[in-house]
Scaffold this active site. Structure first.
Site, PDB file in Angstrom:
ATOM      1  CG  ASP A 187     -11.035 -40.044 -19.049  1.00 53.70           C
ATOM      2  OD1 ASP A 187     -10.733 -39.113 -19.650  1.00 53.70           O
ATOM      3  OD2 ASP A 187     -12.173 -40.587 -19.463  1.00 53.70           O
ATOM      4  CG  ASP A 200     -13.374 -37.890 -23.157  1.00 52.38           C
ATOM      5  OD1 ASP A 200     -13.574 -39.240 -22.969  1.00 52.38           O
ATOM      6  OD2 ASP A 200     -14.407 -37.142 -22.969  1.00 52.38           O
ATOM      7  CG  ASP A 230     -20.253 -46.059 -15.265  1.00 51.26           C
ATOM      8  OD1 ASP A 230     -19.060 -46.662 -15.668  1.00 51.26           O
ATOM      9  OD2 ASP A 230     -20.776 -45.258 -16.033  1.00 51.26           O
TER      10      ASP A 230
HETATM   11  P1  ATP Z   1     -17.765 -41.137 -23.161  1.00 56.90           P
HETATM   12  O1  ATP Z   1     -16.903 -40.470 -22.926  1.00 56.90           O
HETATM   13  O2  ATP Z   1     -17.929 -41.744 -24.603  1.00 56.90           O
HETATM   14  O3  ATP Z   1     -19.252 -40.288 -22.817  1.00 56.90           O
HETATM   15  P2  ATP Z   1     -17.255 -42.675 -20.991  1.00 56.90           P
HETATM   16  O4  ATP Z   1     -17.444 -43.913 -20.300  1.00 56.90           O
HETATM   17  O5  ATP Z   1     -15.679 -42.371 -21.437  1.00 56.90           O
HETATM   18  O6  ATP Z   1     -18.022 -42.311 -21.998  1.00 56.90           O
HETATM   19  P3  ATP Z   1     -16.666 -40.451 -19.332  1.00 56.90           P
HETATM   20  O7  ATP Z   1     -17.883 -39.465 -18.474  1.00 56.90           O
HETATM   21  O8  ATP Z   1     -15.705 -39.951 -19.973  1.00 56.90           O
HETATM   22  O9  ATP Z   1     -17.366 -41.517 -20.241  1.00 56.90           O
HETATM   23  O10 ATP Z   1     -15.984 -41.031 -17.999  1.00 56.90           O
HETATM   24  C1  ATP Z   1     -14.887 -41.890 -17.904  1.00 56.90           C
HETATM   25  C2  ATP Z   1     -14.965 -43.123 -17.180  1.00 56.90           C
HETATM   26  O11 ATP Z   1     -15.059 -42.772 -15.604  1.00 56.90           O
HETATM   27  C3  ATP Z   1     -16.120 -44.104 -17.512  1.00 56.90           C
HETATM   28  O12 ATP Z   1     -15.885 -44.885 -18.530  1.00 56.90           O
HETATM   29  C4  ATP Z   1     -16.215 -44.764 -16.441  1.00 56.90           C
HETATM   30  O13 ATP Z   1     -15.309 -45.753 -16.075  1.00 56.90           O
HETATM   31  C5  ATP Z   1     -15.911 -43.652 -15.188  1.00 56.90           C
HETATM   32  N1  ATP Z   1     -17.298 -43.002 -14.953  1.00 56.90           N
HETATM   33  C6  ATP Z   1     -17.553 -41.721 -15.224  1.00 56.90           C
HETATM   34  N2  ATP Z   1     -18.756 -41.248 -14.526  1.00 56.90           N
HETATM   35  C7  ATP Z   1     -18.948 -42.244 -13.640  1.00 56.90           C
HETATM   36  C8  ATP Z   1     -19.854 -42.621 -12.824  1.00 56.90           C
HETATM   37  N3  ATP Z   1     -21.068 -41.782 -12.574  1.00 56.90           N
HETATM   38  N4  ATP Z   1     -19.896 -43.533 -12.013  1.00 56.90           N
HETATM   39  C9  ATP Z   1     -18.940 -44.472 -11.875  1.00 56.90           C
HETATM   40  N5  ATP Z   1     -17.831 -44.242 -12.840  1.00 56.90           N
HETATM   41  C10 ATP Z   1     -17.919 -43.237 -13.757  1.00 56.90           C
HETATM   42 MG    MG Z   2     -14.959 -40.462 -22.098  1.00 62.15          MG
END
Ligand code: ATP
Ligand code: MG
Length: 473
Positions: free
Chosen positions: A90, A88, A172
């Site tokens: 963001d 996705d 994170d």
């Molecule tokens: P994927 O979508 O492949 O699972 P992602 O890194 O994009 O991985 P998301 O859950 O979509 O994960 O979150 C988007 C972004 O938001 C992350 O890349 C991170 O920067 C931030 N983020 C998400 N969850 C957390 C958390 N629990 N603590 C801190 N930052 C977070």
């Molecule tokens: Mg993501």
């Protein structure tokens, strides 16, 4: 009130200082969290523009045109840099959710713990998040109404807004804190994430223990990303995990259910499982399964779990559908089986024992990961069919094949046999049965019927004496 009055000044300042920034410059911050910003040019990062999601780019661009900041951020930039297809896209901005909402016609405010804006572009849904600050920099709007932490450090509400630098530092992992600017096409790096990405390193930003205490789900994310990206969790980020894993008990079971699916249905289930086991994280997610893996008795528990996960990984690779019901039915099969056998030893018949064991095992599991009813009902059906699949004589086989859960139940049967359970070739029988034409199917069941005739006759007489379900059919 809104930022529209100041955009021009903001833009001019940015044009003067931002766009032409040198490779390494320091960006002012209102906290002591001063973060160095490194700009990675397009020639260096080489993200092909065609791989950038159009809707996300339009969203970020529009925010910038309106005088706000707007960047693509997080996992999508990390994945593009790794030449993977992002799940996705963001967007992060300094506009508040309400200000951003006013800019996009097809948008909706969502969330309480973490307020967000969803912007829709045709079939694409873009998540727009306002820059967050860490809670110790409370400040501007941090009167407890926007940000709240429990005594143990757990973040209960996360709506303290801040600058891009603050936003980067509260993400994170360093590789998840990279921002892509739609106008200059540079990647902005505030946490040395680009180097970590090149070195395949997962590094928690800030003090790892404090960050895990703030949100224990970050430990699951560490395991998941290590598996998915084939990265190494650097020692300071890895060491505290096994001791802090128990903190996951404070996380809402509905959130843990979602995380469990991300972990096991991401196409890297087997690797994720090894990461979870290595870091003590299987217990807070699937306590009963973990216990069975540690004390398997005569059951091939871990083999079945691994087979179920590699089966799921393979299906995802082939773009086939996967259902949480099947995965949970497999992960919880031996805990259920073990409980059922205990109940049978106490004198219960197999069918009521299975129902009771299923209730107990699912009841325990939902305290860890809330399984929605639309999945828990099929889990029970898949298990119930395991008892019915051996009884194939007469018209039963024909009826079983028509059962909506037959396919999943058959798949579990195959997994059980492949894992080492002795089922007397039952899975192979069902494989042949499905491959055969109606005539050969009749022959197959007729051959069985002859073998099982005496049992069949006995069973037929029973309902005449006392009616009631015997087999759950
Ligand atoms: P994927 O979508 O492949 O699972 P992602 O890194 O994009 O991985 P998301 O859950 O979509 O994960 O979150 C988007 C972004 O938001 C992350 O890349 C991170 O920067 C931030 N983020 C998400 N969850 C957390 C958390 N629990 N603590 C801190 N930052 C977070
Ligand atoms: Mg993501």
């Amino acid at each position: 009130m809104n930022k529209k009055a100041t955009p021009l000044i903001g833009n001019i300042v940015r044009r003067l200082f931002g766009r032409n920034a040198t490779e390494q410059d320091t960006t002012p911050s209102q906290t002591d969290n001063n973060a160095k910003r490194r700009l990675i040019s397009e020639e260096e990062h080489r993200i092909p523009r065609r791989n950038l999601n159009d809707a996300a780019m339009k969203t970020a661009y529009h925010l910038q045109d309106e005088g706000y900041e707007g960047y693509l951020v997080g996992g999508c930039i990390r994945d593009l840099l790794l030449k993977k297809r992002p799940k996705d896209f963001d967007v992060a901005t300094d506009a508040t959710p309400e200000q951003a909402h006013a800019l996009f016609r097809r948008s909706r405010l969502i969330g309480r713990r973490f307020k967000l804006l969803h912007v829709r572009f045709g079939r694409d849904l873009i998540e727009v998040a306002t820059f967050r600050a860490s809670h110790d920099s409370q400040p501007k709007n941090g009167d407890g109404e926007h940000g709240r932490q429990s005594d143990s450090g757990l973040i209960l509400r996360d709506n303290v807004y801040g600058t891009i630098e603050e936003d980067a530092l509260r993400r994170d992992f360093t590789v998840n804190a990279l921002y892509y600017c739609p106008k200059d096409h540079c990647v902005y790096d505030f946490a040395n994430g680009y180097n970590d990405l090149l070195n395949k390193t997962l590094r928690m930003i800030g003090n790892p223990e404090a960050r895990y205490r703030e949100d224990p789900v970050r430990m699951l994310r560490a395991a998941r990303f290590a598996a998915k990206l084939d990265f190494t969790i650097e020692p300071a980020s890895e060491t505290p995990i096994p001791e802090l894993a128990y903190l996951l008990k404070d996380i809402a079971p509905a959130r843990l259910f979602d995380e469990a699916l991300k972990i096991f249905q991401s196409g890297h289930g087997v690797q994720s499982y090894h990461q979870l086991r290595k870091h003590n994280l299987m217990d807070p997610l699937f306590g009963q399964t973990n216990d069975c893996i540690d004390n398997p008795g005569n059951y091939p528990v871990e083999k079945l779990v691994l087979n179920a996960l590699s089966n799921t990984d393979r299906r995802l690779q082939q773009n086939k559908s996967v259902t949480p019901a099947f995965l949970f039915a497999a992960l919880l099969w031996y805990p259920m089986q073990r409980r059922m056998e205990q109940l049978q030893k106490e004198g219960m018949h197999s069918v009521p024992a299975m129902h009771e064991a299923a209730n107990q095992v699912i009841g325990m599991q939902i305290r860890q990961t809330a399984i929605p009813r639309r999945f828990s009902t099929p889990i029970r059906e898949i298990w119930e069919l395991q008892l019915r699949l051996p009884r194939r004589q007469g018209k039963r086989a024909e009826r079983l094949v028509e059962h909506p859960r037959f396919r999943a139940a058959y798949d579990l049967l195959v997994l059980r046999e492949n894992s080492g359970e002795n089922l007397d070739g039952l899975a192979a029988w069902w494989t042949d049965y499905q491959a055969n034409n109606p005539q050969s199917r009749n022959t197959m069941t007729r051959d069985l019927g002859a073998d099982e005739q005496p049992r069949k006759r006995r069973r037929r007489r029973r309902p005449a004496k006392k009616s009631g379900p015997q087999s759950g059919e």
